[in-house]
Design an enzyme around this catalytic site. Sequence first.
Site, PDB file in Angstrom:
ATOM      1  N   LYS A 147      14.262 -20.227  31.803  1.00 45.96           N
ATOM      2  CA  LYS A 147      13.895 -19.601  33.072  1.00 45.96           C
ATOM      3  C   LYS A 147      14.279 -18.115  33.025  1.00 45.96           C
ATOM      4  O   LYS A 147      15.163 -17.773  32.238  1.00 45.96           O
ATOM      5  CB  LYS A 147      14.579 -20.320  34.226  1.00 45.96           C
ATOM      6  CG  LYS A 147      16.040 -19.891  34.482  1.00 45.96           C
ATOM      7  CD  LYS A 147      16.521 -20.373  35.818  1.00 45.96           C
ATOM      8  CE  LYS A 147      17.720 -19.595  36.271  1.00 45.96           C
ATOM      9  NZ  LYS A 147      18.340 -19.991  37.494  1.00 45.96           N
ATOM     10  N   HIS A 177      17.923 -26.734  33.254  1.00 46.25           N
ATOM     11  CA  HIS A 177      19.084 -27.497  32.798  1.00 46.25           C
ATOM     12  C   HIS A 177      19.598 -28.484  33.840  1.00 46.25           C
ATOM     13  O   HIS A 177      20.321 -29.409  33.504  1.00 46.25           O
ATOM     14  CB  HIS A 177      20.207 -26.569  32.295  1.00 46.25           C
ATOM     15  CG  HIS A 177      20.871 -25.791  33.374  1.00 46.25           C
ATOM     16  ND1 HIS A 177      20.379 -24.615  33.840  1.00 46.25           N
ATOM     17  CD2 HIS A 177      21.992 -26.027  34.080  1.00 46.25           C
ATOM     18  CE1 HIS A 177      21.177 -24.168  34.793  1.00 46.25           C
ATOM     19  NE2 HIS A 177      22.164 -25.009  34.957  1.00 46.25           N
ATOM     20  N   HIS A 239      15.386 -25.138  40.254  1.00 51.61           N
ATOM     21  CA  HIS A 239      16.384 -26.209  40.314  1.00 51.61           C
ATOM     22  C   HIS A 239      16.281 -27.086  41.567  1.00 51.61           C
ATOM     23  O   HIS A 239      16.239 -28.311  41.468  1.00 51.61           O
ATOM     24  CB  HIS A 239      17.789 -25.618  40.256  1.00 51.61           C
ATOM     25  CG  HIS A 239      18.021 -24.704  39.091  1.00 51.61           C
ATOM     26  ND1 HIS A 239      17.569 -24.999  37.826  1.00 51.61           N
ATOM     27  CD2 HIS A 239      18.641 -23.508  38.999  1.00 51.61           C
ATOM     28  CE1 HIS A 239      17.931 -24.016  37.005  1.00 51.61           C
ATOM     29  NE2 HIS A 239      18.559 -23.111  37.695  1.00 51.61           N
TER      30      HIS A 239
HETATM   31  P1  NAD Z   1      21.114 -11.523  26.480  1.00 56.38           P
HETATM   32  O1  NAD Z   1      20.637 -10.199  26.952  1.00 56.38           O
HETATM   33  O2  NAD Z   1      22.567 -11.795  26.473  1.00 56.38           O
HETATM   34  O3  NAD Z   1      20.571 -11.772  25.000  1.00 56.38           O
HETATM   35  C1  NAD Z   1      19.277 -11.427  24.624  1.00 56.38           C
HETATM   36  C2  NAD Z   1      19.063 -11.751  23.161  1.00 56.38           C
HETATM   37  O4  NAD Z   1      17.724 -11.407  22.828  1.00 56.38           O
HETATM   38  C3  NAD Z   1      19.965 -11.003  22.193  1.00 56.38           C
HETATM   39  O5  NAD Z   1      20.348 -11.881  21.166  1.00 56.38           O
HETATM   40  C4  NAD Z   1      19.050  -9.913  21.628  1.00 56.38           C
HETATM   41  O6  NAD Z   1      19.379  -9.499  20.312  1.00 56.38           O
HETATM   42  C5  NAD Z   1      17.736 -10.641  21.610  1.00 56.38           C
HETATM   43  N1  NAD Z   1      16.610  -9.705  21.626  1.00 56.38           N
HETATM   44  C6  NAD Z   1      16.324  -8.773  22.558  1.00 56.38           C
HETATM   45  N2  NAD Z   1      15.212  -8.090  22.189  1.00 56.38           N
HETATM   46  C7  NAD Z   1      14.799  -8.611  21.024  1.00 56.38           C
HETATM   47  C8  NAD Z   1      13.713  -8.341  20.144  1.00 56.38           C
HETATM   48  N3  NAD Z   1      12.827  -7.386  20.391  1.00 56.38           N
HETATM   49  N4  NAD Z   1      13.603  -9.095  19.030  1.00 56.38           N
HETATM   50  C9  NAD Z   1      14.491 -10.079  18.767  1.00 56.38           C
HETATM   51  N5  NAD Z   1      15.518 -10.378  19.552  1.00 56.38           N
HETATM   52  C10 NAD Z   1      15.682  -9.642  20.662  1.00 56.38           C
HETATM   53  O7  NAD Z   1      20.320 -12.600  27.360  1.00 56.38           O
HETATM   54  P2  NAD Z   1      20.768 -14.089  27.737  1.00 56.38           P
HETATM   55  O8  NAD Z   1      21.630 -14.037  28.950  1.00 56.38           O
HETATM   56  O9  NAD Z   1      21.262 -14.781  26.536  1.00 56.38           O
HETATM   57  O10 NAD Z   1      19.394 -14.730  28.237  1.00 56.38           O
HETATM   58  C11 NAD Z   1      18.356 -15.109  27.358  1.00 56.38           C
HETATM   59  C12 NAD Z   1      17.265 -15.805  28.160  1.00 56.38           C
HETATM   60  O11 NAD Z   1      17.798 -16.949  28.794  1.00 56.38           O
HETATM   61  C13 NAD Z   1      16.678 -14.939  29.278  1.00 56.38           C
HETATM   62  O12 NAD Z   1      15.317 -15.274  29.450  1.00 56.38           O
HETATM   63  C14 NAD Z   1      17.450 -15.404  30.516  1.00 56.38           C
HETATM   64  O13 NAD Z   1      16.722 -15.202  31.690  1.00 56.38           O
HETATM   65  C15 NAD Z   1      17.601 -16.875  30.196  1.00 56.38           C
HETATM   66  N6  NAD Z   1      18.722 -17.525  30.860  1.00 56.38           N
HETATM   67  C16 NAD Z   1      19.997 -17.105  30.619  1.00 56.38           C
HETATM   68  C17 NAD Z   1      21.054 -17.754  31.244  1.00 56.38           C
HETATM   69  C18 NAD Z   1      22.476 -17.343  30.975  1.00 56.38           C
HETATM   70  O14 NAD Z   1      23.364 -18.023  31.473  1.00 56.38           O
HETATM   71  N7  NAD Z   1      22.730 -16.306  30.214  1.00 56.38           N
HETATM   72  C19 NAD Z   1      20.818 -18.832  32.107  1.00 56.38           C
HETATM   73  C20 NAD Z   1      19.503 -19.238  32.317  1.00 56.38           C
HETATM   74  C21 NAD Z   1      18.476 -18.587  31.683  1.00 56.38           C
END
Ligand code: NAD
Length: 481
Positions: A147, A177, A239
């Site tokens: 999401k 989740h 959710h």
């Molecule tokens: P983050 O910003 O911490 O990590 C992003 C990752 O993407 C990094 O590993 C970065 O290197 C990689 N990345 C960015 N641009 C890139 C590119 N051009 N090529 C390859 N890799 C690239 O983000 P996050 O919090 O881990 O979230 C990731 C996804 O999960 C998002 O869509 C977010 O909305 C979703 N999400 C996150 C959470 C959470 O708890 N963090 C919960 C629900 C959903």
Amino acid sequence: MVSRVIPVDPFDLVIFGGTGDLAKRKILPGLFRRFVSGQMPSEALIMGAARAKMNDTEYRDLVKIAILEFGSASLDEKLLVDFLDKVTYLRIDATGEAGWLELSQSMRNGPVRAFYFSVAPSLFGALAERLKKHKIALSDSRIVVEKPFGRDLESAKILNATLAAHFSEDQIYRIDHYLGKETVQNLMAVRFGNLLFEPLWNSQYIDHIQITVAEKVDVEGRGEYYNTSGAMRDMVQNHLMQLLCLIAMEPPAQFNPDAVRDEKLKVIRALDKVPPHHIVRGQYEASSDSFGYREHANDAKSRTESYVAIKAHVSNWRWAGTPFYMRTGKRLRSRCSEIAVVFKQPPHSIFGSEAGTHRNALVIRLQPDEGITMDMTIKEPGPGGMRLITVPLDMTFSEALGPAAEEVPDAYERLIMDVIRGNQTLFMRGDEVEAAWEWTDPIIKGWKERNDVPKPYDAGSSGPDDALMLLHREDRKWRPI
Ligand code: NAD
């Protein structure tokens, strides 16, 4: 009783965004726990893929730190070393050509191929396209997407179409989740595995349903992002609506992905349009020791809601007349997610008015302390005459299940194992997501058109007073949070 762990087939799992917050907090520690449990076969390989430049050893260090910080309390060093042995890293650019050839060369023939898109949704299209272009994704490979799945119907449709250009629907696993939580699945077992509840599961016997996802935390750290989203998009559209679907759906003929998802979709399509007076939006205020929402969002005039309460109606034969109250918010009194199915009172009390009014309530608690209880009315013990009290009957059966009840996998790890097994039952289908936006969009649009201002609420409270009134004026009340 010992729970059975059935290993999944060998797999190659690529985590795009393998250095990100989600990978570190949930995905990697979850995979380690599945490894420790014996569910992950010895032939499994996990590949982190992200933009950062690092080698396998450096990535393994990152994974190790993440597991130590977010993984299980007790840790077997030998198992950790064995697990890290399965982990590799590849620097890859989702939008460029760097790394794709190496990825293609490192995939093995035979194991299931799964690709976790733990990156911003704006990269989904680029990843899907390159996986296909480089023939890395095969016809039975799977992609997992996170999401937010769109921010309205139009963007969700575009995202669905983008993925559909490269993958068939049975290859796409849209994660919510909440659906991976043990208790959510237990809800289905309780509903459809017992004769007891189903005859009562309708507007004749159920007074109303409350779905609560309350968070104690504020939006600090992600305030500016949250300000473009709000509680409705961030929590309700996905959710809370998924939980509503599982409570309200008809029994599917079989517990298989499309049968379950067809029934959930019918619920969303049966939801009435919500009039403005059935919705309360809120925004938490500053307190003596913390900033308010607007400071966290860095927007002094923000009209984004950090809280929303809704009275919804499912217009079908089963639910006509039974309200579904949903509420979710940040910076509330406590962290508490639960569904309460509140039954009607018995039609006549033989004990007289002094016995008080009591109702049964089936409470499905998702956090903290996942479990199911049934509020039952019994006689107050002692010689004080026939006085009635309500006591919770614990249906978590932790004593009967023993250690098995303690070893419940986290939602993420369970869902990742389902991806490897090829079971989509607990994942959202594209049409479900679109139908949910179709219901949500007019609500959000209405706020904008009316210049609606969220009601302020105290940090650490149970939300704005108007949300309490949403039930009070109908002689009902929210369960305490
Ligand atoms: P983050 O910003 O911490 O990590 C992003 C990752 O993407 C990094 O590993 C970065 O290197 C990689 N990345 C960015 N641009 C890139 C590119 N051009 N090529 C390859 N890799 C690239 O983000 P996050 O919090 O881990 O979230 C990731 C996804 O999960 C998002 O869509 C977010 O909305 C979703 N999400 C996150 C959470 C959470 O708890 N963090 C919960 C629900 C959903």
